[in-house]
Scaffold this active site. Structure first.
Site, PDB file in Angstrom:
ATOM      1  N   ASP A   1      -0.272   5.243   0.463  1.00 44.84           N
ATOM      2  CA  ASP A   1      -0.581   6.272   1.483  1.00 44.84           C
ATOM      3  C   ASP A   1      -0.628   5.628   2.867  1.00 44.84           C
ATOM      4  O   ASP A   1      -1.416   4.720   3.096  1.00 44.84           O
ATOM      5  CB  ASP A   1      -1.953   6.909   1.188  1.00 44.84           C
ATOM      6  CG  ASP A   1      -1.900   7.812  -0.038  1.00 44.84           C
ATOM      7  OD1 ASP A   1      -2.747   7.627  -0.932  1.00 44.84           O
ATOM      8  OD2 ASP A   1      -1.000   8.662  -0.104  1.00 44.84           O
TER       9      ASP A   1
ATOM     10  N   LYS B   1      -9.235  -1.746  -3.396  1.00 40.92           N
ATOM     11  CA  LYS B   1      -9.146  -2.612  -2.200  1.00 40.92           C
ATOM     12  C   LYS B   1     -10.324  -2.315  -1.282  1.00 40.92           C
ATOM     13  O   LYS B   1     -10.727  -1.161  -1.142  1.00 40.92           O
ATOM     14  CB  LYS B   1      -7.830  -2.297  -1.435  1.00 40.92           C
ATOM     15  CG  LYS B   1      -6.560  -2.530  -2.210  1.00 40.92           C
ATOM     16  CD  LYS B   1      -5.353  -2.014  -1.421  1.00 40.92           C
ATOM     17  CE  LYS B   1      -5.341  -0.506  -1.387  1.00 40.92           C
ATOM     18  NZ  LYS B   1      -4.118   0.059  -0.758  1.00 40.92           N
TER      19      LYS B   1
ATOM     20  N   ASP C   1      -1.972   0.038   5.892  1.00 44.23           N
ATOM     21  CA  ASP C   1      -2.280   0.764   7.134  1.00 44.23           C
ATOM     22  C   ASP C   1      -3.776   0.749   7.443  1.00 44.23           C
ATOM     23  O   ASP C   1      -4.206   1.287   8.465  1.00 44.23           O
ATOM     24  CB  ASP C   1      -1.802   2.235   7.030  1.00 44.23           C
ATOM     25  CG  ASP C   1      -2.616   3.027   6.017  1.00 44.23           C
ATOM     26  OD1 ASP C   1      -3.215   4.059   6.393  1.00 44.23           O
ATOM     27  OD2 ASP C   1      -2.675   2.598   4.848  1.00 44.23           O
TER      28      ASP C   1
ATOM     29  N   ASP D   1       0.868  -1.176   0.000  1.00 45.35           N
ATOM     30  CA  ASP D   1       0.000   0.000   0.000  1.00 45.35           C
ATOM     31  C   ASP D   1       0.913   1.236   0.000  1.00 45.35           C
ATOM     32  O   ASP D   1       2.079   1.161   0.393  1.00 45.35           O
ATOM     33  CB  ASP D   1      -0.868  -0.036   1.273  1.00 45.35           C
ATOM     34  CG  ASP D   1      -1.663   1.233   1.462  1.00 45.35           C
ATOM     35  OD1 ASP D   1      -2.248   1.710   0.470  1.00 45.35           O
ATOM     36  OD2 ASP D   1      -1.675   1.764   2.577  1.00 45.35           O
TER      37      ASP D   1
HETATM   38  O1  LIG Z   1      -9.251   8.652   0.101  1.00 43.98           O
HETATM   39  C1  LIG Z   1      -8.608   7.870  -0.576  1.00 43.98           C
HETATM   40  O2  LIG Z   1      -8.715   7.762  -1.794  1.00 43.98           O
HETATM   41  C2  LIG Z   1      -7.695   6.944   0.171  1.00 43.98           C
HETATM   42  O3  LIG Z   1      -7.645   7.261   1.518  1.00 43.98           O
HETATM   43  C3  LIG Z   1      -6.257   6.970  -0.226  1.00 43.98           C
HETATM   44  O4  LIG Z   1      -6.108   7.299  -1.505  1.00 43.98           O
HETATM   45  C4  LIG Z   1      -5.675   5.635   0.182  1.00 43.98           C
HETATM   46  O5  LIG Z   1      -4.603   5.324  -0.599  1.00 43.98           O
HETATM   47  P1  LIG Z   1      -3.776   3.995  -0.212  1.00 43.98           P
HETATM   48  O6  LIG Z   1      -3.609   4.002   1.298  1.00 43.98           O
HETATM   49  O7  LIG Z   1      -4.612   2.833  -0.686  1.00 43.98           O
HETATM   50  O8  LIG Z   1      -2.456   4.163  -0.939  1.00 43.98           O
HETATM   51 MG   LIG Z   2      -2.998   3.349   2.977  1.00 46.35          MG
END
Ligand SMILES: O=C(O)[C@H](O)[C@H](O)COP(=O)(O)O
Ligand SMILES: [Mg+2]
Length: 305
Positions: free
Chosen positions: A28, A225, A250, A26
């Site tokens: 973010d 996901k 996370d 992942d």
């Molecule tokens: O709001 C969103 O789109 C998600 O919180 C964010 O983009 C999550 O990204 P990831 O943790 O899957 O990389």
């Molecule tokens: Mg994330």
């Protein structure tokens, strides 16, 4: 059932690291928080490269195309290749073109940003809305003349859109209200977005007004996901043994559920959107990671051995 092991020692890190051939990472909240790379992660990614591990970046963030992510990783000094990067924008374009066989004479109304538009363009799907300035305006209060029927619309696709407003929601809602054949698609349904050590409303919270307004009449197909469409897109391009893979994330609701749904072991990291109490507290989530660690960067100690 006993809580999952919280990894703290180099021996534990090494045992897990050696048991994995494919790391599904992942972004973010794991690799970076907004523009800041998590401490130690660059070292760990290099360890993976040096050990010949397969790396697949799997992000629900639909604001960037694969190309944009490649540029972002380059700027952050992270080695990454377009074919390793699976964002929900790319997965949504693949889903619409290969699974829906979206008709060439129809358009998709987009709530989202340029990265999502670029991925749709790349597979030849006609689109409208998105970053169009005509939709990024405020309309006079209670003026509902801005929502004409449009028979060319064959789908509504909602992703993270920092320009969300009533005009966009009203148009998307009208298309879905009037025609059950208009596909209702979400790139992802994350409640919050982790950045700078805190969180903000995520994509799921931006499309929630549509889901709420249409409740009972229309339910969205969610592509990112934890849904299998995202894993299907990955497996279509990368073959790997789930038993020798590890999903690192996370977010219990997206990342860990994603791994569980594909019989892939999971490693939950802190510091993103999940608090330790959600795993070790008096009322833990029923979504249980295989392992937990403070940060993926903690594995950097293996570089010294
Ligand atoms: O709001 C969103 O789109 C998600 O919180 C964010 O983009 C999550 O990204 P990831 O943790 O899957 O990389
Ligand atoms: Mg994330």
């Amino acid at each position: 059932m006993a809580p999952p092991p919280f990894l703290t020692s180099p021996e534990q890190y090494k045992e897990l690291f050696d048991s994995v051939d494919t790391f599904l990472l992942d972004c973010d909240g794991v690799i970076y928080h907004g523009p800041v790379v998590v401490e130690g992660v660059k070292t760990v990614l290099q360890l993976m490269r040096d050990a010949g591990k397969k790396i697949i970046f799997v992000t629900n963030n639909a604001t960037k195309s694969r190309k944009m992510y490649k540029t972002t990783f380059d700027k952050l000094g992270i080695e990454a290749y377009e074919e390793e990067i699976f964002g929900s924008a790319y997965a949504s374009a693949v889903y619409m073109s290969r699974i829906l066989n979206f008709p060439k004479d129809k358009r998709v109304y987009v709530l989202g940003e340029k990265g999502l538009e670029d991925e749709l363009d790349a597979v030849g799907i006609q689109r409208c809305g998105g970053t169009d300035p005509e939709d990024r305006v405020f309309i006079p209060s209670m003026d509902f003349s801005h929502f004409p029927a449009d028979p060319t619309i064959g789908a509504v696709l909602c992703g993270f859109d920092s320009g969300i407003n009533y005009k966009k929601l009203g148009k998307a809602y009208s298309y879905l209200r009037d025609d059950p054949n208009v596909h209702f698609l979400l790139t992802n349904q994350d409640r919050v977005f982790p950045t700078s050590g805190t969180t903000y409303p995520g994509s799921g919270s931006l499309s929630a007004p549509l889901v709420f307004a249409l409740q009972g009449k229309r339910e969205p197909t969610v592509i990112g996901k934890p849904n299998k469409h995202m894993m299907d897109a990955i497996i279509a391009e990368h073959h790997f043994d789930p038993k020798r893979a590890l999903m690192v994330g996370d977010n219990l609701l997206t990342d860990i559920a994603f791994g569980l749904g594909s019989d892939v072991r999971t490693l939950l990291v802190m510091g993103g959107v999940t608090h330790k109490d959600q795993v070790y507290g008096p009322e833990p989530s029923d979504i249980r990671p295989t392992f937990v660690v403070e940060s993926l960067g903690d594995f950097a100690v293996l570089a010294k051995n």
